[in-house]
Design a protein around this motif. Structure first.
Motif, PDB file in Angstrom:
ATOM      1  N   MET A   1       0.841  -1.198   0.000  1.00 51.08           N
ATOM      2  CA  MET A   1       0.000   0.000   0.000  1.00 51.08           C
ATOM      3  C   MET A   1       0.875   1.247   0.000  1.00 51.08           C
ATOM      4  SD  MET A   1      -2.771   1.175   2.853  1.00 51.08           S
ATOM      5  CE  MET A   1      -3.625  -0.395   2.715  1.00 51.08           C
ATOM      6  N   THR A   2       0.530   2.237  -0.827  1.00 52.21           N
ATOM      7  CA  THR A   2       1.249   3.494  -0.867  1.00 52.21           C
ATOM      8  C   THR A   2       0.431   4.586  -0.191  1.00 52.21           C
ATOM      9  OG1 THR A   2       0.295   4.170  -2.981  1.00 52.21           O
ATOM     10  CG2 THR A   2       2.276   2.782  -3.064  1.00 52.21           C
ATOM     11  N   LEU A   3       1.076   5.709   0.088  1.00 48.81           N
ATOM     12  CA  LEU A   3       0.359   6.814   0.702  1.00 48.81           C
ATOM     13  C   LEU A   3      -0.731   7.351  -0.215  1.00 48.81           C
ATOM     14  CD1 LEU A   3       3.257   8.754   2.442  1.00 48.81           C
ATOM     15  CD2 LEU A   3       1.496   7.358   3.519  1.00 48.81           C
ATOM     16  N   ALA A   4      -0.530   7.201  -1.517  1.00 57.30           N
ATOM     17  CA  ALA A   4      -1.510   7.706  -2.473  1.00 57.30           C
ATOM     18  C   ALA A   4      -2.869   7.021  -2.317  1.00 57.30           C
ATOM     19  CB  ALA A   4      -0.998   7.529  -3.897  1.00 57.30           C
ATOM     20  N   ASN A   5      -2.880   5.753  -1.927  1.00 57.27           N
ATOM     21  CA  ASN A   5      -4.162   5.058  -1.765  1.00 57.27           C
ATOM     22  C   ASN A   5      -4.440   4.672  -0.314  1.00 57.27           C
ATOM     23  OD1 ASN A   5      -2.512   2.850  -1.317  1.00 57.27           O
ATOM     24  ND2 ASN A   5      -2.948   1.865  -3.283  1.00 57.27           N
ATOM     25  N   LEU A   6      -3.748   5.350   0.597  1.00 58.20           N
ATOM     26  CA  LEU A   6      -4.007   5.117   2.017  1.00 58.20           C
ATOM     27  C   LEU A   6      -5.217   5.942   2.441  1.00 58.20           C
ATOM     28  CD1 LEU A   6      -3.278   3.950   4.784  1.00 58.20           C
ATOM     29  CD2 LEU A   6      -1.768   5.929   5.118  1.00 58.20           C
ATOM     30  N   THR A   7      -6.329   5.289   2.653  1.00 57.01           N
ATOM     31  CA  THR A   7      -7.536   5.968   3.105  1.00 57.01           C
ATOM     32  C   THR A   7      -7.740   5.706   4.587  1.00 57.01           C
ATOM     33  OG1 THR A   7      -8.991   4.082   2.658  1.00 57.01           O
ATOM     34  CG2 THR A   7      -8.560   5.616   0.830  1.00 57.01           C
ATOM     35  N   PHE A   8      -8.606   6.511   5.177  1.00 56.33           N
ATOM     36  CA  PHE A   8      -8.923   6.316   6.590  1.00 56.33           C
ATOM     37  C   PHE A   8      -9.503   4.929   6.832  1.00 56.33           C
ATOM     38  CE2 PHE A   8     -12.024   7.377  10.178  1.00 56.33           C
ATOM     39  CZ  PHE A   8     -11.078   7.172  11.165  1.00 56.33           C
ATOM     40  N   ALA A   9     -10.369   4.482   5.915  1.00 57.87           N
ATOM     41  CA  ALA A   9     -10.976   3.155   6.052  1.00 57.87           C
ATOM     42  C   ALA A   9      -9.911   2.064   6.001  1.00 57.87           C
ATOM     43  CB  ALA A   9     -12.015   2.941   4.965  1.00 57.87           C
ATOM     44  N   ARG A  10      -8.972   2.166   5.064  1.00 61.45           N
ATOM     45  CA  ARG A  10      -7.910   1.160   4.975  1.00 61.45           C
ATOM     46  C   ARG A  10      -6.980   1.223   6.192  1.00 61.45           C
ATOM     47  NH1 ARG A  10      -5.953   0.980  -1.375  1.00 61.45           N
ATOM     48  NH2 ARG A  10      -7.935   0.254  -2.237  1.00 61.45           N
ATOM     49  N   TRP A  11      -6.712   2.434   6.625  1.00 68.07           N
ATOM     50  CA  TRP A  11      -5.838   2.611   7.793  1.00 68.07           C
ATOM     51  C   TRP A  11      -6.401   1.877   9.003  1.00 68.07           C
ATOM     52  CZ3 TRP A  11      -1.107   3.773   8.887  1.00 68.07           C
ATOM     53  CH2 TRP A  11      -0.743   4.308  10.120  1.00 68.07           C
ATOM     54  N   ARG A  12      -7.708   1.936   9.174  1.00 67.73           N
ATOM     55  CA  ARG A  12      -8.345   1.271  10.314  1.00 67.73           C
ATOM     56  C   ARG A  12      -8.323  -0.252  10.188  1.00 67.73           C
ATOM     57  NH1 ARG A  12     -13.991   2.978  11.817  1.00 67.73           N
ATOM     58  NH2 ARG A  12     -13.323   2.088  13.799  1.00 67.73           N
ATOM     59  N   SER A  13      -8.102  -0.736   8.977  1.00 69.17           N
ATOM     60  CA  SER A  13      -8.100  -2.191   8.777  1.00 69.17           C
ATOM     61  C   SER A  13      -6.716  -2.813   8.954  1.00 69.17           C
ATOM     62  CB  SER A  13      -8.623  -2.526   7.368  1.00 69.17           C
ATOM     63  OG  SER A  13      -7.679  -2.144   6.376  1.00 69.17           O
ATOM     64  N   LEU A  14      -5.680  -1.987   9.078  1.00 66.35           N
ATOM     65  CA  LEU A  14      -4.322  -2.505   9.171  1.00 66.35           C
ATOM     66  C   LEU A  14      -4.008  -3.036  10.557  1.00 66.35           C
ATOM     67  CD1 LEU A  14      -2.368   0.327   7.308  1.00 66.35           C
ATOM     68  CD2 LEU A  14      -3.150  -1.858   6.370  1.00 66.35           C
ATOM     69  N   ASP A  15      -3.064  -3.958  10.624  1.00 63.37           N
ATOM     70  CA  ASP A  15      -2.549  -4.361  11.925  1.00 63.37           C
ATOM     71  C   ASP A  15      -1.443  -3.386  12.322  1.00 63.37           C
ATOM     72  OD1 ASP A  15      -0.212  -5.128  10.538  1.00 63.37           O
ATOM     73  OD2 ASP A  15      -0.870  -7.207  10.399  1.00 63.37           O
ATOM     74  N   LEU A  16      -0.999  -3.470  13.567  1.00 59.54           N
ATOM     75  CA  LEU A  16      -0.037  -2.509  14.080  1.00 59.54           C
ATOM     76  C   LEU A  16       1.298  -2.590  13.348  1.00 59.54           C
ATOM     77  CD1 LEU A  16       0.449  -0.285  16.142  1.00 59.54           C
ATOM     78  CD2 LEU A  16       1.171  -2.038  17.785  1.00 59.54           C
ATOM     79  N   ALA A  17       1.714  -3.785  12.976  1.00 56.67           N
ATOM     80  CA  ALA A  17       2.984  -3.943  12.269  1.00 56.67           C
ATOM     81  C   ALA A  17       2.946  -3.234  10.912  1.00 56.67           C
ATOM     82  CB  ALA A  17       3.307  -5.423  12.089  1.00 56.67           C
ATOM     83  N   SER A  18       1.831  -3.340  10.208  1.00 54.46           N
ATOM     84  CA  SER A  18       1.697  -2.664   8.922  1.00 54.46           C
ATOM     85  C   SER A  18       1.669  -1.151   9.103  1.00 54.46           C
ATOM     86  CB  SER A  18       0.422  -3.125   8.206  1.00 54.46           C
ATOM     87  OG  SER A  18       0.466  -4.511   7.917  1.00 54.46           O
ATOM     88  N   ALA A  19       0.985  -0.705  10.141  1.00 49.09           N
ATOM     89  CA  ALA A  19       0.938   0.727  10.420  1.00 49.09           C
ATOM     90  C   ALA A  19       2.337   1.258  10.736  1.00 49.09           C
ATOM     91  CB  ALA A  19      -0.001   0.999  11.581  1.00 49.09           C
ATOM     92  N   ARG A  20       3.106   0.485  11.475  1.00 45.91           N
ATOM     93  CA  ARG A  20       4.473   0.906  11.813  1.00 45.91           C
ATOM     94  C   ARG A  20       5.332   0.996  10.547  1.00 45.91           C
ATOM     95  NH1 ARG A  20       6.713   1.095  16.617  1.00 45.91           N
ATOM     96  NH2 ARG A  20       5.060  -0.206  17.516  1.00 45.91           N
ATOM     97  N   ARG A  21       5.151   0.054   9.618  1.00 45.40           N
ATOM     98  CA  ARG A  21       5.922   0.082   8.383  1.00 45.40           C
ATOM     99  C   ARG A  21       5.593   1.337   7.571  1.00 45.40           C
ATOM    100  NH1 ARG A  21       4.366  -1.147   3.547  1.00 45.40           N
ATOM    101  NH2 ARG A  21       2.527  -2.308   4.267  1.00 45.40           N
ATOM    102  N   ILE A  22       4.304   1.670   7.476  1.00 44.97           N
ATOM    103  CA  ILE A  22       3.907   2.866   6.751  1.00 44.97           C
ATOM    104  C   ILE A  22       4.444   4.116   7.448  1.00 44.97           C
ATOM    105  CG2 ILE A  22       1.905   4.301   6.159  1.00 44.97           C
ATOM    106  CD1 ILE A  22       0.414   1.730   5.511  1.00 44.97           C
ATOM    107  N   ALA A  23       4.459   4.100   8.764  1.00 49.43           N
ATOM    108  CA  ALA A  23       5.001   5.235   9.512  1.00 49.43           C
ATOM    109  C   ALA A  23       6.475   5.448   9.175  1.00 49.43           C
ATOM    110  CB  ALA A  23       4.825   5.013  11.007  1.00 49.43           C
ATOM    111  N   GLU A  24       7.244   4.373   9.124  1.00 51.60           N
ATOM    112  CA  GLU A  24       8.669   4.477   8.806  1.00 51.60           C
ATOM    113  C   GLU A  24       8.865   4.981   7.380  1.00 51.60           C
ATOM    114  OE1 GLU A  24      11.109   4.216  10.786  1.00 51.60           O
ATOM    115  OE2 GLU A  24      10.330   3.149  12.546  1.00 51.60           O
ATOM    116  N   GLU A  25       8.060   4.502   6.448  1.00 52.27           N
ATOM    117  CA  GLU A  25       8.170   4.950   5.060  1.00 52.27           C
ATOM    118  C   GLU A  25       7.815   6.433   4.935  1.00 52.27           C
ATOM    119  OE1 GLU A  25       5.583   2.376   2.936  1.00 52.27           O
ATOM    120  OE2 GLU A  25       6.915   0.626   3.043  1.00 52.27           O
ATOM    121  N   THR A  26       6.810   6.849   5.670  1.00 51.59           N
ATOM    122  CA  THR A  26       6.406   8.249   5.627  1.00 51.59           C
ATOM    123  C   THR A  26       7.486   9.149   6.207  1.00 51.59           C
ATOM    124  OG1 THR A  26       4.082   7.585   5.865  1.00 51.59           O
ATOM    125  CG2 THR A  26       4.622   9.888   6.306  1.00 51.59           C
TER     126      THR A  26
END
Length: 265
Positions: A1-26
């Motif tokens: 998943m990229t930031l371009a298609n990161l929606t609030f709905a998708r964000w809520r569906s992620l597990d914590l590990a995936s959220a942490r990965r996106i945080a590091e990429e951001t």
């Protein structure tokens, strides 16, 4: 998943590990550092909160997409205490109309669906010394900008359709300013927002004034509900918005704040 298609709905569906990965990429994209990633219960599910530090500022990750904003006063059912408090405000002779729903319809933004980009937004609002019309240029010097009114509202409510970001009620026996746990708790995105009615944040929308009214309702003695109303997520406070820019965009002699936004590449 990229930031371009990161929606609030998708964000809520992620597990914590995936959220942490996106945080590091951001953080890497903006030459920042991840300071915290955690999760909170929100809207019957989980929302991850990301805090990224960059150039001495702390930012929260605000996922966008198509989001529902605004408030429908006609579908809201006020408590007996709220109705009684507003009736007191009406009888005090301040010029408020007799219908609470109509008053809310004037002060709050209407229900609508908008499309927003995912951004980084400052955890704290920042006082501004510039004339309001000069704020965009001052922020641009640091690679930042003002939030739009829709971005501010989404960041504050985080999908909650309630009057306030924490629910439909406010403690009518407590002031809307000064110390207080309810108002000062971080919201679902980790922002310190809508926490003191003596504050007030400017967005890029000249017709909106957010998160407070400069203490106008509290100082005026309008009543407890109307004192808390400027902290409502969808409150646009058109009167204060007009005043904040002064005549012809001149400095009104008041200190307000704004909440810097970092646009993601």
């Amino acid at each position: 998943m990229t930031l371009a298609n990161l929606t609030f709905a998708r964000w809520r569906s992620l597990d914590l590990a995936s959220a942490r990965r996106i945080a590091e990429e951001t953080a890497a994209l903006v030459d920042g550092k991840v300071a915290r990633v955690d999760s909170v219960e929100h809207l019957g599910g989980t929302v991850h909160r990301v805090r990224i530090e960059r150039d001495g500022r702390a930012f929260a990750l605000i996922p966008g997409g198509r989001v529902r904003l605004g408030f429908d006063p006609d579908s809201w059912r006020p408590t007996a205490a709220q109705l009684a408090d507003y009736a007191g405000s009406v009888s005090a002779g301040f010029g408020f109309g007799p219908d609470l729903s109509a008053h809310l319809g004037h002060e709050l933004s209407p229900v609508r669906t908008v499309a927003l980009d995912t951004v980084l937004m400052a955890v704290e609002d920042e006082d501004v010394s510039e004339v309001p019309d000069d704020i965009p240029a001052a922020l641009a010097a640091d690679g930042l900008r003002m939030p739009s009114a829709d971005e501010w509202e989404h960041a504050c409510g985080a999908g909650a359709g309630t009057l306030f970001r924490w629910g439909d009620e406010c403690p009518l026996d407590e002031p809307s300013y000064g110390n207080g746990t309810l108002r000062h708790e971080p919201n679902a995105f980790g922002l310190h927002i809508a926490y003191d009615s003596y504050g007030g944040e400017l967005s890029s929308d000249r017709g909106a004034f957010h998160g407070g009214d400069g203490g106008a309702a509290a100082c005026g003695g309008y009543g407890s509900l109307l004192e808390w109303l400027p902290l409502a997520t969808a409150c646009r406070n058109p009167g204060m918005a007009e005043f904040s820019y002064g005549p012809d965009g001149e400095d009104p002699g008041e200190e307000f704040s704004t909440r810097p936004v970092l646009t993601l590449p």
